[in-house]
Design an enzyme around this catalytic site. Structure first.
Site, short mmCIF file in Angstrom:
data_model
loop_
_atom_site.label_atom_id
_atom_site.label_comp_id
_atom_site.label_asym_id
_atom_site.label_seq_id
_atom_site.Cartn_x
_atom_site.Cartn_y
_atom_site.Cartn_z
N GLU A 82 -29.15 7.51 6.75
CA GLU A 82 -28.22 8.36 7.50
C GLU A 82 -28.57 8.41 8.98
O GLU A 82 -29.73 8.54 9.36
CB GLU A 82 -28.22 9.78 6.91
CG GLU A 82 -27.24 10.71 7.61
CD GLU A 82 -26.92 11.96 6.79
OE1 GLU A 82 -26.69 11.83 5.57
OE2 GLU A 82 -26.93 13.06 7.37
N ASP B 182 -19.38 23.20 9.39
CA ASP B 182 -19.90 24.52 9.75
C ASP B 182 -18.84 25.33 10.46
O ASP B 182 -18.01 24.79 11.19
CB ASP B 182 -21.14 24.36 10.63
CG ASP B 182 -22.27 23.73 9.86
OD1 ASP B 182 -22.49 24.13 8.69
OD2 ASP B 182 -22.89 22.78 10.40
N ASP C 255 -22.35 27.62 -6.97
CA ASP C 255 -22.33 26.42 -6.13
C ASP C 255 -22.23 25.16 -6.98
O ASP C 255 -21.56 24.19 -6.60
CB ASP C 255 -23.58 26.38 -5.26
CG ASP C 255 -23.43 25.35 -4.16
OD1 ASP C 255 -22.43 25.44 -3.42
OD2 ASP C 255 -24.26 24.43 -4.08
N THR D 68 -28.93 -26.50 27.65
CA THR D 68 -28.45 -26.26 26.28
C THR D 68 -28.23 -24.77 26.03
O THR D 68 -29.05 -23.93 26.41
CB THR D 68 -29.47 -26.79 25.26
OG1 THR D 68 -30.71 -26.12 25.44
CG2 THR D 68 -29.67 -28.29 25.42
#
Lengths: 654, 654
Positions: free
Chosen positions: B57, B153, B204, B475
C-alpha cells in the site's frame, strides 16, 4: 537513385527494395500487397523485369470423371508456374451452373482448390443482361477475379444483331465495368487475321480497339500458324493505339483430327506447307505431335526474340505432354521447388491473407478449403486470432474435387480384397510407408487419408514409421523436427530466399484403446516436452494442451519480415478433424466391402474403438523424442504383460 | 482423473494442464485467458495452489518530485513480485484530478506505465453520487480494474448520517455493482478490533458482512499488533458467513513519529509491551526500524503458519527498506529474473492482448505506452495486424512518468559542462558504454535516450560498442543475436519455461551525414542479409525494407504455444521514433546550455545534420556481421580519404 513515395505521414520513403517478394510471379498466390495480386499488376511487373510468362487454356470436361482428371491435370501443370489458366465457356454445357462439369465450377475449383490464378471466359450473345449479371455475381462470389469477355458463336449459322441485347464483346466489357467497376480484370480476344465474320482486317482492329477502350486490361490472340502473322497484328494494334499487353495464342498441333476440328470452328486457313507435312503422316499421332511440338517451339522462339511478346498463351486442348514439352524447350517451365508456404495457398481473394492452417489437413488440403469456405476471415500471423473455428460438416465425400483417381477395384487390390484381422490393416499401412508390395503383390500408393504416395519429407523418417506401423501405430500424418535449415532446402524449404525454416516433430496415428493408458503413463515422464491429444470417435478428449492454445509446429524466419508460422496443432480444430479422420475409415474403406461382411466389420471395429493420437515434441533443437515415446510404450506394455502373466501364474498356483 | 469441461462443440475436453501459464502470478500482467486476469481470479488460483502472496500500500505524494520518486519506487518494488499494489484516496489532495500527485493519476501510472495490478481506494462520505460516478468512470477509462471501497473520515470531528448520501462503504459497493456490474473487483476494509466509531465489535462484523454481501470480492484488514487479534477476527468473519479472502494488513513500525500519527488516525491502542520497547529508543530510528522488522516478521510467520492467511498486505508508508527486508526474511520476495515478455507489459486491460512492440522504444517504454495510449487495438501475434500506426505527438517532456531522477547539475557533470566539438559528444557516449569515468572524472549513468545504465544484455557487446562509439557511431539501442537459448537464460531469457528464445542482431545509432554514402556503399555488399533504414531529422528515409514490412527481431518458441515475437523493427514506426530520438538531443541535452552558447550549438548541429541508422542482421544463426559493416565503413572511408588526398597532391603539383 531510387523510387520515392509519400507515406501517410508526409515523409519521404526511399526504398531500394524490389516490389517482388523474391518469388517468380506465378498462378499460385503469395502474400500480396493491396493491389499487387491483380493479374494485370502481375503482368506489369513481369513486363518491367523482362520475365516472360506462360498461361494455359482448358475447356470444361464432359463427364464427372473427366472433371476429376482435369483437376488433377491442373495440379500437375501448376508445378511449372503458369501465370494464369483460363477455362472456356461452353454455352451448350450449362456453363454457369453448379454442375461439376460446368465452366463456372471448373474455374472455381482451379481458383479455390488448386490455388491457380484463373480467367473465366463468358460469352454474351443470346443471353440477357440479367443472366450475364447473375453469372458475373456468381463468379465474384466464388472468388474469380478475371473474365475473358467474348461475343460467342451464334446459335444458327449466321449471326444477327439483337435489339437491346449484347451484340459485341465490347458491350459485355462495358457492362462489367459499369456493374463491377474495377473488380474484375478483363481480357478480350484479338484476331491476328481478322475475325472471320468481319468485313475487313482493319475494321476488326477497330473493333478490338473499341473493346480495349471499353475497359479491357489485356488481349489474347486467336491461334495462328506463322509468327509473322502475330507480329504484324501486334504492330498494327500498337499503331492504332492499343497499348495493353497482347498475348499470342499458341496452338500446338497435337493430332490430325483436333487440327481439322479447330480449323473448322475458327475458320482459319492452315498454310499449305503445314498441310504438306501433315497429310502424309495423318495416321501417326506421335509423328504429328512431334512435328507440332517442333513447329510451335520454333514459332515461340521467334515471337519471344521479337521482343514484342511478354508471355505465351497455350491452347492445351486439356492435354499435358505437348505444351509441357514446348515450355521445357523454351525454358519457361520452371519447376521451382520453393513454395511460398508449406501448403498450397488458395487464389480466392478473400483468403489472400491466410497464412496459418492446422497441420491435420496436410494431406487433404482441398477438404480443408472446402470446410472453411464460409469463413469471413482467415488467420493471418496467428491461428489464435481467428475466433473459435466453425468447420463445415464434411458429408460431401462425393465432391469431385475431393475425389481421387482410383477405382474401387484398384483400392481393393491395395487395401485387401478380404481382411482377416487388425493385422491385415497394419500391413496395409506398413506397405504404404515402405513402398514395398503388400502380401498380394500390390503397391499401396494411397490410403483413405493420403491420396498421394508418401511425401519426400515424410520419407526422411521412413524406417521409424515402418517400424511403428507394423506394431499398430497407424500413422496418418507426421513431420520431422527441423532446426534452422535454409529456406531454399529442396525437401523442407519454403518461403523467400535467405530465410531459415523450423519444425517441431509431429506424429499423428490411430491406435487401439488398449494402448492408450500405457501411452499416458509413458507421456507423464516427458512432462511439457511432449504435447499430446488423444481422442476417440465419441469425442473423449485427453490432452495436456495449455488453455487449449494452438502450438506452432512449422515456422520460418526471413530477411525483412515478421515470423511466419504456417502450420499449428490446434486442439480445438483437432476435434473437427477427428470427425473427418474417423469417417474416412468408413466412407473410404469399410464401404468397399459388402454390408455384414467380416472385412467391413474389422474396419468398423477399428473406427469404433481406436483412438486418434497427436504428439508434438517441443524440443525441436534436439533429437526427435517421439520414437522414444512409442518405444517406451511397447516396452512398458511388454513388461506389464509379463507382470500380469506372472501374477496370474502366482495366483493360479495353489 | 482430470477436470472435464464442455467445449462449444459439445465434446468433452479433459485437460491435464494447470491453469497457470508457468509464471508465478504477480502484479506484472501476462498473457491471460478471458477472465484469468481478474484480481480475484488470480487470488483464487494462488489459494488453490497454496502459493502465498504479498501486496503493497502506498499513499499519493505531496509534490511532483515526490511523484517521480514514488513511480521509481513502484518500479523497484515490482521486482519482488507483489500480487497488487494499492493507492490511498487523499480527499484533501483533489484525489480524482489530473494533477500528477492525485490518487487517480498515481494509480493510473502504476497500472499503465509500471504494469502493476493496482487497487485504487475511493471514499464516499461527503461526496455526491455524481461525483463518485465520475471518479469511477474515470478510473475505468484509465484502465483501473480494482476499487477499495471506503466510507472515509468525517469532515468534522463527528460523523453524521446524511440523507440521500453515501453513509456506509456498503452503499458505495452497491453503487459500483449497480452501475458497473462486474467490471471492478471490489475490496473492503475489515477492522480486527472493530471500527472505532462502531458500538460493538459484533456490530462491526455485521457491517463487514453487509459490505461483502453487497458485492465485495475480498477484505483487507486494518493494522493490528498481535497475530491473535487477526486470527480471532478471521475466525469470527468465517463464523458469520464471510467466505471471501481476508488479508491481514501488516504495519511494520518504521519510526516513533509515524507510529504515533498512525495510532492517532486509526484510534488503535499500541500494546504496552511494544510501548515498553519503543519509548526508550524513540530517538534511534535505526533501532526502532530493526525492532519493527523483527516484530512484523514474527507476526507474519505466525499468520502464515496459521494456514488462514493466503497473502500479506503491507502498509509501506511509501518506504522500501523495512517491507522488503521482512518479505525477504519470509522468502516471499522473489526476484524472478524471468519475464513474460522482453518488455514490461502494461496492466491496462485494453492492452492485455498486446505482445508486439517496435524495438526502438526499448529504453523508453513509458514513452511508448504514452504515445500509443489512444489506440483501440494493440498488436497481438503480429505487428502488421495493427493497421498503420498513429503515434501521439511527444511534446510532453514534462510528464512526470517520463522524467528521470537527475538534476540539471548532475546531467551537466555527466554530459559535459562545456562541449568543445563533436568529439566531446563521442566521449560521453563512450563513457556511458564503458562504465568508466568521463574526462571530468564522472561516471555517465544515463543518456538522453537511456535513463538507466547499460542493460546486462547490451554489456555482452560492450567492447564492440565502445570501439564504434569512440569513432562517432553513437549507439542508442542494440541487441546481440541469439540462437535458441533456453527461455530461462538469466540474461536473455523470457517467457515460460521449456522454451527457446531467439534474436536478430540489432544496432541503432546516430552518425554524421558524411558517413552515410560510405555506409550505403558498404551495405550493398551485404545484400538481403542486412536490413537498414537511414533517416535524418527532416524525414529523408533511405531503406531496403521489403514493402515497408516489419522485421521480427526477438521471438520465442515455447511448449504448447504459438510463436511469440515481442519486438519488431517496423520501418513505418521508425519515422515516429526518429522524431522523438532527434528531439531528445534538444530537449534533454542542448537545453542544458544557455541559448547561443557554443555547447548548445554543437548539440544543435548534430541534431540538424546527423542521421539515425538502424541495422538488422537477418542471419541470426551465424556470427553477428554488424560490427563488420561498421569496420568496412571506416576502412572504405580511410581508403577514400587516402585516394582523395593523393588526387589532390597530383593536381596541385605543376
Amino acid at each position: 537513385m531510387v523510387n520515392t513515395e509519400q507515406s501517410d505521414k508526409g515523409q519521404v520513403f526511399k526504398s531500394d527494395s524490389s516490389s517482388s517478394d523474391g518469388f517468380p510471379e506465378s498462378s499460385r498466390s503469395s502474400t500480396p500487397g493491396p493491389d499487387s495480386d491483380r493479374l494485370h499488376e502481375k503482368m506489369r511487373r513481369r513486363i518491367e523485369s523482362g520475365d516472360k510468362w506462360f498461361s494455359l487454356e482448358f475447356f470444361p470436361p464432359r463427364t464427372s470423371s473427366g472433371a476429376v482428371n482435369l483437376i488433377s491435370r491442373f495440379d500437375h501443370m501448376a508445378v511449372g508456374g503458369p501465370l494464369f489458366i483460363d477455362v472456356t465457356w461452353h454455352p451448350a454445357g450449362d456453363p454457369g451452373s453448379d454442375k461439376e462439369t460446368s465452366s463456372m465450377m471448373i474455374a472455381s475449383t482451379a481458383v479455390n482448390y488448386c490455388g491457380l490464378e484463373t480467367l473465366l471466359h463468358i460469352t454474351c450473345c443470346n443471353q440477357t443482361k440479367d443472366e450475364l449479371s447473375r453469372h458475373l455475381h456468381k463468379a465474384r462470389n466464388l472468388g474469380l477475379k478475371n473474365i475473358l469477355a467474348l461475343r460467342g458463336d451464334p446459335m444458327g449459322d449466321e449471326w444477327k444483331v439483337e435489339e437491346k441485347g449484347f451484340n459485341y464483346a465490347s458491350d459485355l466489357v462495358k457492362h462489367i465495368r459499369s456493374e463491377f467497376q474495377d473488380y474484375f480484370d478483363i481480357c478480350v480476344a484479338g484476331y491476328p487475321t481478322g475475325h472471320p465474320e468481319c468485313d475487313s482486317y482493319k475494321e476488326d482492329l477497330r473493333h478490338l480497339k473499341a473493346k480495349v477502350d471499353a475497359g479491357a486490361d489485356f488481349v489474347i490472340s486467336q491461334l495462328f500458324f506463322k509468327p509473322e502473322t502475330f507480329i504484324t497484328f501486334f504492330k498494327d494494334c500498337r499503331a492504332i493505339g492499343i497499348t495493353c499487353p497482347i498475348l499470342p495464342g499458341i496452338f500446338p498441333i497435337q493430332g490430325y483430327h483436333s487440327l481439322r476440328q479447330l480449323v473448322k470452328l475458327s475458320k482459319l486457313q492452315v498454310p499449305q506447307e503445314i498441310k504438306d507435312v501433315i497429310e502424309p503422316i495423318k495416321d501417326n499421332d506421335a509423328a504429328i505431335r512431334n512435328y507440332g511440338i517442333d513447329l510451335a517451339t520454333d514459332m515461340c522462339k521467334v515471337l519471344l526474340e521479337s521482343g514484342l511478346v511478354p508471355g505465351l498463351h497455350f491452347y492445351t486442348l486439356n492435354r499435358e505432354v505437348a505444351t509441357v514439352e514446348i515450355l521445357k524447350r523454351l525454358r519457361l517451365w520452371t519447376e521451382d521447388p520453393r513454395r511460398a508456404l508449406p501448403w498450397i495457398t488458395s487464389a480466392n481473394p478473400k483468403r489472400k491473407v491466410e497464412d496459418v492452417r492446422p497441420i491435420f489437413w496436410a494431406s487433404r488440403q482441398k477438404s480443408y478449403i472446402y470446410r472453411t469456405q464460409d469463413w469471413d476471415e482467415f488467420p493471418n500471423g496467428r491461428w489464435g486470432n481467428s475466433s473459435s473455428p466453425a468447420f463445415g460438416e464434411l458429408n460431401d465425400y462425393y465432391l469431385f474435387y475431393l475425389k481421387n483417381n482410383y477405382s474401387k477395384d484398384e483400392l481393393l487390390k491395395m487395401w485387401g480384397e478380404e481382411l482377416v484381422d487388425e493385422k491385415s490393416i497394419f500391413d496395409v499401412f506398413t506397405a504404404y510407408i515402405s513402398g514395398e508390395s503388400n502380401s498380394h503383390g500390390e503397391k499401396v500408393t494411397c490410403l483413405p487419408w493420403n491420396d498421394e504416395p508418401l511425401a519426400l519429407e515424410t520419407s526422411l523418417m521412413k524406417k521409424e514409421l515402418e517400424k511403428v506401423n507394423r506394431m499398430g501405430i497407424l500413422t496418418i500424418n507426421s513431420q520431422p523436427n527441423i532446426n534452422a535449415r535454409p529456406s531454399t532446402d529442396p525437401i523442407v524449404g519454403w518461403g523467400p530466399e535467405g530465410g531459415f525454416v523450423f519444425q517441431k516433430a509431429y506424429l499423428e496415428f490411430f491406435t487401439s484403446s488398449e494402448n492408450v493408458p500405457i501411452l499416458l503413463k509413458v507421456l507423464k515422464n516427458y512432462k511439457t516436452r511432449v504435447n499430446y491429444q488423444i481422442v476417440n470417435v465419441k469425442g473423449e478428449n485427453i490432452n495436456n494442451a495449455f488453455d487449449l492454445q494452438p502450438i506452432a509446429v512449422t515456422w520460418g524466419i526471413f530477411p525483412g519480415r515478421e515470423i511466419i508460422q504456417p502450420t499449428v496443432v490446434d486442439p480445438v480444430s483437432f476435434m473437427y478433424w477427428k470427425d473427418e479422420a474417423f469417417a474416412l475409415w468408413i466412407e473410404r474403406w469399410a464401404k468397399l466391402y459388402p454390408a455384414g461382411s467380416p472385412s467391413r466389420q474389422i474396419v468398423q471395429d477399428i473406427h469404433d474403438n481406436y483412438y486418434l493420437v497427436n504428439l508434438v515434441d517441443n524440443d525441436f533443437p534436439f533429437e526427435n523424442c517421439l520414437w522414444q515415446v512409442i518405444d517406451d510404450l511397447f516396452k512398458l506394455k511388454a513388461s506389464e504383460n509379463t507382470c500380469a502373466s506372472m501374477t496370474c501364474d502366482v495366483t493360479v498356483r495353489p
